[in-house]
Write an enzyme that holds these catalytic residues in place. Structure first.
Site, PDB file in Angstrom:
ATOM      1  NE  ARG A  69      -2.758   0.278   3.355  1.00 17.84           N
ATOM      2  CZ  ARG A  69      -1.922   0.732   4.481  1.00 17.84           C
ATOM      3  NH1 ARG A  69      -1.327   2.001   4.488  1.00 17.84           N
ATOM      4  NH2 ARG A  69      -1.881   0.004   5.446  1.00 17.84           N
ATOM      5  CE1 TYR A 126     -16.365  10.568 -14.838  1.00 18.44           C
ATOM      6  CE2 TYR A 126     -15.105  10.470 -12.645  1.00 18.44           C
ATOM      7  CZ  TYR A 126     -16.077   9.852 -13.559  1.00 18.44           C
ATOM      8  OH  TYR A 126     -16.532   8.591 -13.519  1.00 18.44           O
ATOM      9  CG  ASP A 198      -8.667  15.178 -14.530  1.00 19.89           C
ATOM     10  OD1 ASP A 198      -7.966  14.386 -15.472  1.00 19.89           O
ATOM     11  OD2 ASP A 198      -9.586  14.690 -13.993  1.00 19.89           O
ATOM     12  CE  LYS A 223     -11.934   6.980 -17.562  1.00 19.94           C
ATOM     13  NZ  LYS A 223     -13.169   5.677 -17.345  1.00 19.94           N
TER      14      LYS A 223
HETATM   15  N1  PLP Z   1     -10.992  12.601 -14.601  1.00 24.68           N
HETATM   16  C1  PLP Z   1     -11.748  12.572 -15.635  1.00 24.68           C
HETATM   17  C2  PLP Z   1     -11.520  13.505 -16.661  1.00 24.68           C
HETATM   18  C3  PLP Z   1     -12.240  11.378 -16.163  1.00 24.68           C
HETATM   19  O1  PLP Z   1     -13.001  11.408 -17.393  1.00 24.68           O
HETATM   20  C4  PLP Z   1     -12.608  10.271 -15.297  1.00 24.68           C
HETATM   21  C5  PLP Z   1     -13.349   9.051 -15.595  1.00 24.68           C
HETATM   22  O2  PLP Z   1     -14.196   9.066 -16.494  1.00 24.68           O
HETATM   23  C6  PLP Z   1     -11.832  10.405 -13.931  1.00 24.68           C
HETATM   24  C7  PLP Z   1     -11.296  11.447 -13.634  1.00 24.68           C
HETATM   25  C8  PLP Z   1     -12.105   9.253 -12.958  1.00 24.68           C
HETATM   26  O3  PLP Z   1     -11.063   8.196 -13.427  1.00 24.68           O
HETATM   27  P1  PLP Z   1     -11.318   6.713 -12.791  1.00 24.68           P
HETATM   28  O4  PLP Z   1     -12.671   6.308 -13.402  1.00 24.68           O
HETATM   29  O5  PLP Z   1     -10.197   6.211 -13.271  1.00 24.68           O
HETATM   30  O6  PLP Z   1     -11.608   6.705 -11.326  1.00 24.68           O
END
Ligand code: PLP
Length: 411
Positions: A69, A126, A198, A223
């Site tokens: 961890r 998101y 992000d 992704k």
């Molecule tokens: N940030 C963005 C821009 C996303 O599109 C997503 C998920 O689609 C996330 C964060 C969250 O990622 P995760 O699904 O790996 O937790």
């Protein structure tokens, strides 16, 4: 054979015991040549020779791992590759791998903020990140303001004396709006706030947050970077070792770190990321043009199209990289959308992005279902709004499948 008079085998002479596996050896078999592929290290725990050695490791005088961890080989290998792609300074270390993109967002918020702080964030993040802003941070005594990230003046106007962080995505999901990044960098700097980007949608090929003036970059590695919808991971890179340490401690303590197998899969996926990104971006441009020529399509949202609402800042923010994501509004309502999704069966209807396959999503029934129709309409998300995550297929075939399904659904 068990003896029915002696079921425990107590009367068995010593020499007749079945052969036992030997006690666990410390050393792995030696090899002068090393594996070409990173081995997977699934071990949850690492052994030390004595208490002094363990002390030395915890105190950073010896390198290595103790408990997975808190770090493991596969996380470090992956983090180093991501840090190189995002231009993380050597002194800040390779960043922190988390068990999901949301784990990365959460580790940043929990590691860098405290009660009484204020965060300014884009109102088109998101969905789950928006939920963190709306519900979780206020619960912890951290105030949030959501603003339009295409309007840097609105970002600057939202700053308060206690604003510690600005959190944005460069290209919004699913509306594909391009944030005014130069204006946001300036506003965050003027307020003395940490700018967190992000970069999941844009990837290091589309935007370079640290080089442009952000202090923290994060990804849902799930992704495009991993790219095959079979690994769930996130990653955070920072400008300084102090910020990296704060994020790392939050991730380790709250339990957000990622598994060795997922890291291994992501490392493998990352090897083909440049090829996948180039192919999918080229495919996206072709699809955007084909969609724009269809009478059943009201609008195409793609940064490379001249009618894109932020087209004038696309070159400044994204350069020539228009990305692998596009959205469009088809004419009609739910009946036409259902017909389209069924007719497009070669293109999976699945609410993710960045897969090698082209996938479709329908925000009104998935990511934006919690908003009422008026709130969705304010964002331009109608019933006929479809998001396309463009894959690496042969472009003519994927275009034919998409356009064919649209014609069939709207005939
Ligand atoms: N940030 C963005 C821009 C996303 O599109 C997503 C998920 O689609 C996330 C964060 C969250 O990622 P995760 O699904 O790996 O937790």
């Amino acid at each position: 054979m068990p003896d029915s008079n002696d079921p425990k085998g107590e009367a068995q002479p010593e020499g007749a015991r079945p052969p036992q596996p030997p006690l666990r050896p410390r050393a792995l078999p030696a090899s002068a040549a090393t594996p070409l592929v990173t081995p997977i290290f699934p071990s949850v725990v690492y052994r030390s020779v004595d208490a002094d050695e363990m002390d030395a490791q915890y105190e950073g005088r010896l390198p290595g791992y103790t408990y997975s961890r808190e770090g493991h080989v596969n996380a470090t290998v992956l983090a180093r590759r991501l840090a190189a792609m995002e231009g993380v300074p050597e002194a800040a270390g390779p960043g922190v791998v988390t068990g999901s993109g949301m784990g990365a967002v959460a580790a940043v918020l929990l590691g860098l903020l405290q009660a009484g702080d204020h965060v300014v964030a884009s109102d088109q993040l998101y969905g789950r990140t928006l939920r963190l802003m709306a519900r979780e941070l206020p619960r912890l005594g951290i105030a949030t303001s959501l603003v339009d990230a295409t309007d840097a003046a609105a970002v600057a106007a939202a700053m308060r004396p206690e604003t510690r962080m600005v959190l944005v995505e460069v290209v919004s999901n699913p509306t594909i709006r391009v944030a005014d990044m130069p204006g946001i960098v300036a506003a965050a700097r003027a307020a003395g706030a940490v700018l967190v980007v992000d970069n999941t949608f844009t990837t290091p090929f589309g935007y370079a947050p640290l080089a442009e003036g952000a202090q923290v970059v994060l990804h849902s590695v799930t992704k495009l970077l991993a790219g095959h919808s079979d690994a769930m991971l996130g990653w955070v890179g920072t400008d300084t070792p102090e910020r990296a340490q704060a994020v790392r401690e939050a991730a380790e303590t709250w339990g957000f770190t990622g598994s060795p197998f997922d890291c291994w899969l992501a490392e493998r996926g990352l090897a083909s990321f440049p090829l996948r990104h180039a192919r999918a971006s080229a495919n996206a441009a072709v699809l955007a043009d084909r969609l724009a020529a269809e009478p059943s399509v009201e609008a195409v949202l793609y940064p490379g199209r001249p009618e894109h609402p932020d087209h004038n800042r696309v070159a400044r923010v994204l350069g020539e990289t228009h990305g692998t994501m596009l959205s469009f509004r088809m004419r009609g309502g739910r009946a036409e959308v259902n017909r389209f999704l069924r007719a497009a069966e070669a293109l999976p209807f699945a609410p993710t992005l960045g897969d090698v396959a082209t996938t479709l999503s329908h925000p009104a029934s998935s990511s934006h279902r919690a908003l009422d129709e008026a709130a969705r309409a304010a964002l331009g998300i109608t019933e006929g709004f479809i998001r396309v995550s463009v894959g690496v297929e042969e472009p003519q075939a994927v275009g034919d499948a998409l356009i064919g399904a649209l014609r069939e659904a709207t005939a």
